[in-house]
Design an enzyme around this catalytic site. Sequence first.
Site, PDB file in Angstrom:
ATOM      1  N   HIS A   1      -0.268   6.327   6.107  1.00 10.47           N
ATOM      2  CA  HIS A   1       0.118   6.065   4.724  1.00 10.47           C
ATOM      3  C   HIS A   1       0.485   7.369   4.005  1.00 10.47           C
ATOM      4  O   HIS A   1       0.102   8.454   4.437  1.00 10.47           O
ATOM      5  CB  HIS A   1      -1.022   5.373   3.971  1.00 10.47           C
ATOM      6  CG  HIS A   1      -1.115   3.913   4.240  1.00 10.47           C
ATOM      7  ND1 HIS A   1      -1.578   3.410   5.426  1.00 10.47           N
ATOM      8  CD2 HIS A   1      -0.798   2.825   3.479  1.00 10.47           C
ATOM      9  CE1 HIS A   1      -1.540   2.088   5.393  1.00 10.47           C
ATOM     10  NE2 HIS A   1      -1.065   1.709   4.219  1.00 10.47           N
TER      11      HIS A   1
ATOM     12  N   SER B   1       0.802  -1.223   0.000  1.00 17.18           N
ATOM     13  CA  SER B   1       0.000   0.000   0.000  1.00 17.18           C
ATOM     14  C   SER B   1       0.833   1.272   0.000  1.00 17.18           C
ATOM     15  O   SER B   1       0.324   2.334  -0.364  1.00 17.18           O
ATOM     16  CB  SER B   1      -0.962   0.012   1.189  1.00 17.18           C
ATOM     17  OG  SER B   1      -0.258  -0.098   2.414  1.00 17.18           O
TER      18      SER B   1
END
Length: 298
Positions: A279, A49
């Site tokens: 993230h 990711s």
Amino acid sequence: MRVLPRIRRILVAGTVAAALTVASPLAAHAGTTTRALPAHPRYVALGDSYTSGPLIPLPRLDPVGCWRSTGNYPARVAYALRAASYTDVSCGGADTTDMTASQSVPLGSNPPQFDALRPDTELVTIGIGGNDFGVFGSVISDCPPLRAGDPTGNPCQRHFTVDGVDTLRQKIDQTRVRVADVVRGVHQRSPQARVLVVGYPRIAPESGTCPAVLPFADGDYPWLNGIEEYLNGALASASADAGADFVDTFPASYGHDACAGTAAWINGQSLSPTAAPYHPNAAGMAGVAAVVVARAGA
């Protein structure tokens, strides 16, 4: 990075290193295997990711559960290099085992990422390793709850230290072997390819804390930086061992950690409309892409 069950539920509903002043000992083994990259290369991107870019506009749907963005760093690298062809098979939650096996994701599955490789592939980027043996996932799930009991101490470091041994570093040592095997697998399938292993940008600041954004105990910040630096060192060592070039994004991300406010490349604990918790955001993807492009042209 693997999306934890709690974070994954949030995503489906809508959709850690520079405090240490010395480099990881593994990084000393990093070398280069640079080969000339042809103009307009045939490019394949593999990864987790931190490559796919969950929630960064605009999302792709192939499959939706990979949270693969059209604005992630592979897309930006392909554009900058004017790639003759471009295939991005990165997927949220992927680890090294998902290179050769299908990965189950919400609403579908992602085929083995190696399926995208061809004999005439000329550039491959690999962003993988943080999910192996649950390293990043363990940090994100286990560390924040420990802050309440010892907000100025290092409870998470103590939690992962058994008989004086940092168990996460042990797992990272095993990850290094796996990543080297991934690189060798790429060379077998795409012998003409220049292979770049892309490291992880910094998450925590070199100094200071921001518990509202990164809810870790104050004394754990240097340790968290050290874990990420050790992981990047393992990736560098694996690259050198298996014949790839390592792309170190850690130095370029100085001052762009999750505590950096509007300059941050990494989202903190809160879900953002344009970045998943813990993230990279769009600025982070642009920053990583710039480092990859510079390394590809070296």
